[in-house]
Design a protein around this motif. Structure first.
Motif, PDB file in Angstrom:
ATOM      1  N   TYR A 115      82.854  69.040  42.443  1.00 42.64           N
ATOM      2  CA  TYR A 115      81.579  67.875  42.339  1.00 42.64           C
ATOM      3  C   TYR A 115      81.992  66.725  41.076  1.00 42.64           C
ATOM      4  O   TYR A 115      81.818  65.740  42.108  1.00 42.64           O
ATOM      5  CB  TYR A 115      80.776  69.413  41.396  1.00 42.64           C
ATOM      6  CG  TYR A 115      79.587  67.690  40.627  1.00 42.64           C
ATOM      7  CD1 TYR A 115      77.765  67.702  41.739  1.00 42.64           C
ATOM      8  CD2 TYR A 115      79.412  67.660  39.537  1.00 42.64           C
ATOM      9  CE1 TYR A 115      77.230  67.392  40.684  1.00 42.64           C
ATOM     10  CE2 TYR A 115      78.355  66.413  38.907  1.00 42.64           C
ATOM     11  CZ  TYR A 115      76.814  66.813  39.516  1.00 42.64           C
ATOM     12  OH  TYR A 115      75.948  66.132  39.353  1.00 42.64           O
ATOM     13  N   LEU A 116      83.174  66.990  40.469  1.00 41.42           N
ATOM     14  CA  LEU A 116      83.364  65.533  39.368  1.00 41.42           C
ATOM     15  C   LEU A 116      84.094  64.600  40.120  1.00 41.42           C
ATOM     16  O   LEU A 116      84.318  63.854  40.197  1.00 41.42           O
ATOM     17  CB  LEU A 116      83.549  66.564  37.859  1.00 41.42           C
ATOM     18  CG  LEU A 116      82.328  67.023  37.599  1.00 41.42           C
ATOM     19  CD1 LEU A 116      83.273  67.511  35.727  1.00 41.42           C
ATOM     20  CD2 LEU A 116      81.486  65.448  36.747  1.00 41.42           C
ATOM     21  N   THR A 117      84.982  66.090  40.768  1.00 44.81           N
ATOM     22  CA  THR A 117      86.410  65.168  41.696  1.00 44.81           C
ATOM     23  C   THR A 117      85.485  64.224  42.525  1.00 44.81           C
ATOM     24  O   THR A 117      85.460  62.947  42.639  1.00 44.81           O
ATOM     25  CB  THR A 117      87.472  66.247  42.611  1.00 44.81           C
ATOM     26  OG1 THR A 117      87.768  66.350  41.336  1.00 44.81           O
ATOM     27  CG2 THR A 117      88.533  65.533  43.256  1.00 44.81           C
ATOM     28  N   VAL A 118      84.325  64.404  42.990  1.00 40.53           N
ATOM     29  CA  VAL A 118      83.948  63.831  43.987  1.00 40.53           C
ATOM     30  C   VAL A 118      83.111  62.447  44.222  1.00 40.53           C
ATOM     31  O   VAL A 118      83.345  61.162  44.241  1.00 40.53           O
ATOM     32  CB  VAL A 118      82.922  64.435  45.258  1.00 40.53           C
ATOM     33  CG1 VAL A 118      82.404  64.043  46.063  1.00 40.53           C
ATOM     34  CG2 VAL A 118      84.157  65.301  46.154  1.00 40.53           C
ATOM     35  N   LEU A 119      82.654  62.736  42.224  1.00 40.12           N
ATOM     36  CA  LEU A 119      81.461  61.516  41.983  1.00 40.12           C
ATOM     37  C   LEU A 119      82.806  61.304  41.522  1.00 40.12           C
ATOM     38  O   LEU A 119      82.629  59.484  42.175  1.00 40.12           O
ATOM     39  CB  LEU A 119      80.451  62.897  41.039  1.00 40.12           C
ATOM     40  CG  LEU A 119      79.792  61.828  40.441  1.00 40.12           C
ATOM     41  CD1 LEU A 119      79.323  61.216  41.432  1.00 40.12           C
ATOM     42  CD2 LEU A 119      79.392  62.326  38.693  1.00 40.12           C
ATOM     43  N   GLU A 120      84.149  61.330  40.647  1.00 36.43           N
ATOM     44  CA  GLU A 120      84.313  60.384  40.476  1.00 36.43           C
ATOM     45  C   GLU A 120      85.236  59.234  41.238  1.00 36.43           C
ATOM     46  O   GLU A 120      85.227  58.126  41.256  1.00 36.43           O
ATOM     47  CB  GLU A 120      85.811  60.459  39.438  1.00 36.43           C
ATOM     48  CG  GLU A 120      86.545  59.740  39.215  1.00 36.43           C
ATOM     49  CD  GLU A 120      85.478  59.259  37.994  1.00 36.43           C
ATOM     50  OE1 GLU A 120      86.191  57.716  37.357  1.00 36.43           O
ATOM     51  OE2 GLU A 120      85.003  59.703  36.976  1.00 36.43           O
ATOM     52  N   LEU A 121      85.394  60.150  43.009  1.00 37.33           N
ATOM     53  CA  LEU A 121      86.358  58.908  43.314  1.00 37.33           C
ATOM     54  C   LEU A 121      84.865  58.460  44.553  1.00 37.33           C
ATOM     55  O   LEU A 121      85.502  57.277  44.351  1.00 37.33           O
ATOM     56  CB  LEU A 121      86.485  59.820  45.007  1.00 37.33           C
ATOM     57  CG  LEU A 121      88.114  60.789  44.311  1.00 37.33           C
ATOM     58  CD1 LEU A 121      88.626  61.657  45.031  1.00 37.33           C
ATOM     59  CD2 LEU A 121      89.140  59.530  44.306  1.00 37.33           C
ATOM     60  N   SER A 122      83.568  58.783  44.693  1.00 28.83           N
ATOM     61  CA  SER A 122      82.817  58.038  45.428  1.00 28.83           C
ATOM     62  C   SER A 122      81.772  56.948  44.925  1.00 28.83           C
ATOM     63  O   SER A 122      81.026  56.674  45.584  1.00 28.83           O
ATOM     64  CB  SER A 122      81.849  59.359  46.199  1.00 28.83           C
ATOM     65  OG  SER A 122      81.198  59.913  46.105  1.00 28.83           O
ATOM     66  N   LYS A 123      81.324  57.770  43.267  1.00 26.11           N
ATOM     67  CA  LYS A 123      80.500  57.321  42.793  1.00 26.11           C
ATOM     68  C   LYS A 123      79.165  57.159  44.003  1.00 26.11           C
ATOM     69  O   LYS A 123      78.162  56.763  42.937  1.00 26.11           O
ATOM     70  CB  LYS A 123      80.379  56.081  42.446  1.00 26.11           C
ATOM     71  CG  LYS A 123      81.669  55.373  42.078  1.00 26.11           C
ATOM     72  CD  LYS A 123      82.396  55.572  40.553  1.00 26.11           C
ATOM     73  CE  LYS A 123      84.090  55.105  40.407  1.00 26.11           C
ATOM     74  NZ  LYS A 123      83.956  56.146  38.772  1.00 26.11           N
ATOM     75  N   LEU A 563      81.970  50.777  50.729  1.00 22.24           N
ATOM     76  CA  LEU A 563      82.506  52.547  51.612  1.00 22.24           C
ATOM     77  C   LEU A 563      83.914  52.146  51.161  1.00 22.24           C
ATOM     78  O   LEU A 563      84.483  53.546  52.235  1.00 22.24           O
ATOM     79  CB  LEU A 563      81.405  52.024  52.355  1.00 22.24           C
ATOM     80  CG  LEU A 563      79.903  52.491  52.685  1.00 22.24           C
ATOM     81  CD1 LEU A 563      79.367  52.430  53.806  1.00 22.24           C
ATOM     82  CD2 LEU A 563      79.538  53.831  51.353  1.00 22.24           C
ATOM     83  N   SER A 564      84.186  51.368  52.731  1.00 21.55           N
ATOM     84  CA  SER A 564      85.493  51.155  52.991  1.00 21.55           C
ATOM     85  C   SER A 564      86.919  51.388  51.966  1.00 21.55           C
ATOM     86  O   SER A 564      87.577  52.138  52.428  1.00 21.55           O
ATOM     87  CB  SER A 564      86.457  49.682  53.618  1.00 21.55           C
ATOM     88  OG  SER A 564      85.153  49.111  54.691  1.00 21.55           O
ATOM     89  N   ARG A 565      86.075  50.977  50.701  1.00 20.91           N
ATOM     90  CA  ARG A 565      87.364  51.085  49.715  1.00 20.91           C
ATOM     91  C   ARG A 565      87.061  53.093  49.259  1.00 20.91           C
ATOM     92  O   ARG A 565      88.319  53.349  48.890  1.00 20.91           O
ATOM     93  CB  ARG A 565      86.944  51.103  47.766  1.00 20.91           C
ATOM     94  CG  ARG A 565      88.098  50.795  46.955  1.00 20.91           C
ATOM     95  CD  ARG A 565      87.176  50.742  46.368  1.00 20.91           C
ATOM     96  NE  ARG A 565      85.777  51.457  45.754  1.00 20.91           N
ATOM     97  CZ  ARG A 565      86.295  52.672  45.108  1.00 20.91           C
ATOM     98  NH1 ARG A 565      87.443  53.631  44.607  1.00 20.91           N
ATOM     99  NH2 ARG A 565      85.122  53.686  44.621  1.00 20.91           N
ATOM    100  N   VAL A 566      85.898  53.899  49.586  1.00 22.47           N
ATOM    101  CA  VAL A 566      86.143  55.000  49.088  1.00 22.47           C
ATOM    102  C   VAL A 566      86.889  55.510  49.927  1.00 22.47           C
ATOM    103  O   VAL A 566      87.351  56.578  49.830  1.00 22.47           O
ATOM    104  CB  VAL A 566      84.047  55.388  48.956  1.00 22.47           C
ATOM    105  CG1 VAL A 566      84.313  56.687  48.818  1.00 22.47           C
ATOM    106  CG2 VAL A 566      83.612  54.802  48.057  1.00 22.47           C
ATOM    107  N   VAL A 567      86.149  55.613  52.053  1.00 25.19           N
ATOM    108  CA  VAL A 567      86.756  55.936  52.653  1.00 25.19           C
ATOM    109  C   VAL A 567      88.623  56.176  52.637  1.00 25.19           C
ATOM    110  O   VAL A 567      88.995  56.865  53.175  1.00 25.19           O
ATOM    111  CB  VAL A 567      86.856  55.264  54.061  1.00 25.19           C
ATOM    112  CG1 VAL A 567      87.684  55.862  55.130  1.00 25.19           C
ATOM    113  CG2 VAL A 567      84.811  55.727  53.720  1.00 25.19           C
ATOM    114  N   LEU A 568      89.052  55.476  52.596  1.00 32.96           N
ATOM    115  CA  LEU A 568      90.425  54.927  52.831  1.00 32.96           C
ATOM    116  C   LEU A 568      91.525  55.254  51.252  1.00 32.96           C
ATOM    117  O   LEU A 568      91.977  56.023  51.598  1.00 32.96           O
ATOM    118  CB  LEU A 568      91.133  53.428  52.860  1.00 32.96           C
ATOM    119  CG  LEU A 568      90.524  53.283  54.365  1.00 32.96           C
ATOM    120  CD1 LEU A 568      90.762  51.106  54.014  1.00 32.96           C
ATOM    121  CD2 LEU A 568      91.007  53.273  55.542  1.00 32.96           C
TER     122      LEU A 568
END
Length: 681
Positions: A115-123, A563-568
């Motif tokens: 949860y915290l990892t995805v939250l940190e990466l994707s906000k 969104l592009s930053r999060v994906v790449l």
């Protein structure tokens, strides 16, 4: 609807760490683990008992996971007396819940870590929540986490390392601050923990290593950063990500060898010098002659893992298996039939006579080995070995020591010169058959019942030096020689550490089935695993499309750029983690089990959260008014979560226990859930 509204509201603001949400996730996961039927915990539960009883054992994995299981049992009042003989045995009065609860707690931590990892990466809180829901309601993760196994411990450190790495990256704008040092050091601690549980942890080490190289390369291109400052960054990473994990990993083995100081079932896998350190071993605190001499009574131990002691007995090879002579095998246990007398090849005088002079055996000597119990000589000839093709048969031949020239062997010490003395325990020797030039070895293959299921001994014409063809002398009796304490031959910690890893490298089910007891079956939630699989393809498609759009100079809004930053970037890190944990197993030739794929599943679950959040945001961006966009976004998440929950409702008996016939039986209550023929639950 409440969930949809919550997700919709989260779109309109940047979400920081929601401690309440994390608490709910932990609480919602933790209660699942306590009142369940027994399962096959005989392997690692027994090892936990060994630590409590300080009994030495061998396992192909590093020791940290088993040590933690043993510690949890000890602290919770378990006394280490349950035999762990077979699955389904009742624990009765034994307090096993501490060990189970410990593994369950670490398994429950996977949810907030992801949860915290995805939250940190994707906000994005919805992306993090979807990931959490996936792990909470996956029947496979629940099953692995509720029993005494290494998998939840491994995945705890693995996910801890990924979370720490991501947090460390987020602190890059505050280098050498307290938080920066904390997350960098914690990454190193978790790397040591992951490797210390299973060597699979090397894959997350590789992930962190590639991230570090990328980070340092980026810093090197920052012209505002001085060379001295870059050097500090480099040294900090060497300290926290290399030296610290190595120190902790080495310390684990120091504790392991200190605690397990009593002789046990793992003795035979290790060298004689190592065994001499174990209380209760026949080599512990004994005194034997240091150098080999003619007339000595000895045992010879093969240096391959579980190679056994050179052994013979009165039984003959059966008709049609080479020459019908006395069997020579390798035996894994201490036995009188392991004793051999060293004699000169051309003399048969009684060397045990006290008046005869002592003559030491030297490197390059030609000797004869006479079996003490049967008086037959160690012999080889060009008959084929029982099991290994193109190897020669080894037999016992002759009467009272009288045989022929096929009984002669040249003794050689690895790395020594002709004429040097041969040390008991420490010298690694090979025996070359004088007549044929082949080398005595243990093939490691188990003989049929006519060979008492002992290990095949052959004489190999291939001169490649391997542990199979190397031996050492262990027991040594010669009344004419002075004895020395084996403490003189005590191996150093570095030698023990190296030997343990060589042995591990060479070494590299669930509950029984009936119609009345509860059964547990390791199968992931099908909707989750198939969703993760589809998402990997979907992510690759989105990534390629985004990369092409950016390359072509397509003008993107600020929201699409984010969104592009999060994906790449964020998704790319997770995708790399999945590749590193999936592809090695995909390419392996060894037998694999379902649990081997769970580390990769953790990464694909996080990728699912990021990818679907991005896709739904992208689709919602083309809709107006904003309320419609939010409904589409929230509704998409709601559909995914409801599918996961419904699938969990259908398949939850696989984790919590099911009764009745197998699912292949039409009368089974689970018959309708056998969606694939390979599902035998």
């Amino acid at each position: 609807m409440a969930l949809t509204l919550f997700i919709m509201k989260s779109m309109s603001k940047k979400t920081s760490l929601d401690f309440l949400t994390v608490f709910i996730i932990i609480a919602g996961w933790w209660w699942l683990f306590f009142f369940f039927p027994s399962w096959d915990e005989t392997h690692f539960g027994k090892m936990g008992s060994y630590y409590i009883n300080r009994t030495f054992f061998f396992d192909v994995h590093p020791p940290l996971g088993k040590m933690l299981i043993g510690l949890a049992g000890y602290l919770s009042g378990y006394d280490g007396t349950f035999p762990f003989q077979k699955p389904g045995d009742r624990y009765e009065q034994h307090n096993y819940m501490g060990m189970r609860g410990f593994c369950a707690f670490l398994g429950s931590c996977l949810v907030p870590f992801a949860y915290l990892t995805v939250l940190e990466l994707s906000k994005s809180l919805p992306a993090a929540l979807l990931t959490a829901f996936i792990l909470i309601f996956d029947t496979g993760c629940i099953t692995l986490s509720q029993y005494i196994l290494l998998d939840p411990i491994l995945m705890f450190f693995l996910m801890g390392a990924v979370l720490s790495m991501v947090k460390s990256n987020s602190s890059a704008d505050r280098p050498f601050s307290a938080s920066w040092w904390f997350w960098l050091s914690l990454t190193g601690v978790n790397l040591a923990g992951a490797i210390g549980v299973k060597f699979v942890g090397l894959f997350v080490v590789l992930l962190v290593g590639l991230n570090t190289i990328y980070d340092l390369w980026d810093l090197l291109g920052n012209l505002s950063l001085s060379v001295v400052m870059f050097g500090k960054h480099l040294l900090a990473r060497v300290l926290c990500l290399i030296l610290l994990p190595l120190a902790l990993y080495t310390a684990m083995f120091a504790v392991h060898f200190t605690v397990l100081n009593k002789s046990g079932p793992g003795d035979g896998f290790f060298s004689s010098a190592f065994q001499s350190q174990l209380i209760g071993n026949n080599l512990h605190n004994v005194s034997i002659p240091e150098h080999l001499a003619y007339g000595s009574v000895v045992t010879m131990k093969n240096l391959r893992m579980a190679g056994g002691y050179l052994h013979s007995h009165w039984h003959l090879y059966p008709e049609g298996i080479g020459a019908r002579q006395q069997q020579v095998t390798a035996y894994l246990h201490k036995d009188l039939n392991n004793l051999w007398i060293i004699k000169k090849h051309d003399l048969d005088t009684d060397l045990s006579d006290p008046s005869s002079p002592v003559e030491f055996v030297r490197h390059g000597d030609i000797i004869r080995l006479q079996h003490k119990e049967t008086s037959r000589n160690l012999h080889s000839h060009q008959h084929e070995a029982p099991l290994t093709r193109k190897h020669f048969q080894v037999t016992g031949y002759g009467i009272n020591g009288t045989g022929d020239s096929n009984d002669f062997w040249r003794i050689e010490v690895v790395g020594r010169k002709t004429g040097k003395l041969i040390k008991v325990l420490r010298s690694q020797i090979r025996l070359t058959h004088v007549a044929t030039g082949c080398i005595l070895g243990s093939s490691g293959k188990t003989l049929p019942k006519w060979g008492w299921e002992q290990v095949e001994v052959t004489c190999t014409p291939y001169l490649k030096e391997t542990p199979n063809s190397l031996w050492n002398f262990e027991d040594h009796v010669n009344p004419k020689l002075p004895n020395i304490s084996l403490d003189v031959l005590k191996p150093s910690f570095a030698e023990i550490l190296l030997e343990s890893h060589m042995v591990m490298i060479r070494g590299l089910r669930f509950s029984g089935v009936n119609e009345t007891d509860y059964r547990v079956y390791l199968l992931g939630n099908p909707v989750i695993w198939w969703l993760n699989l589809v998402t990997i393809g979907l992510y690759l498609l989105i990534t390629v499309s985004t990369a092409v759009a950016l390359k072509r100079g397509v003008q993107l809004t600020s929201e699409l750029k984010e969104l592009s930053r999060v994906v790449l970037h964020g998704g790319g890190q997770i995708m790399l983690g999945w590749l590193l944990h999936y592809l090695p197993f995909f390419m392996m030739g060894r037998v694999l089990y379902f649990h081997h794929y769970f580390p990769a599943m953790l990464f694909s679950s996080m990728l699912t959260g990021i990818t679907w959040d991005t896709l739904l945001k992208f689709c919602a961006g083309f809709l107006s008014p904003s309320t419609t966009a939010r409904k589409v976004y929230g509704g998409g998440f709601l559909v995914l979560i409801l599918l996961i929950l419904y699938s969990f409702y259908l398949f939850h008996p696989l984790s919590y226990g099911m009764i009745g016939p197998m699912a292949s039986d039409p009368s089974s209550p689970m018959a309708g859930l056998r969606w694939m023929d390979s599902w035998e639950f």
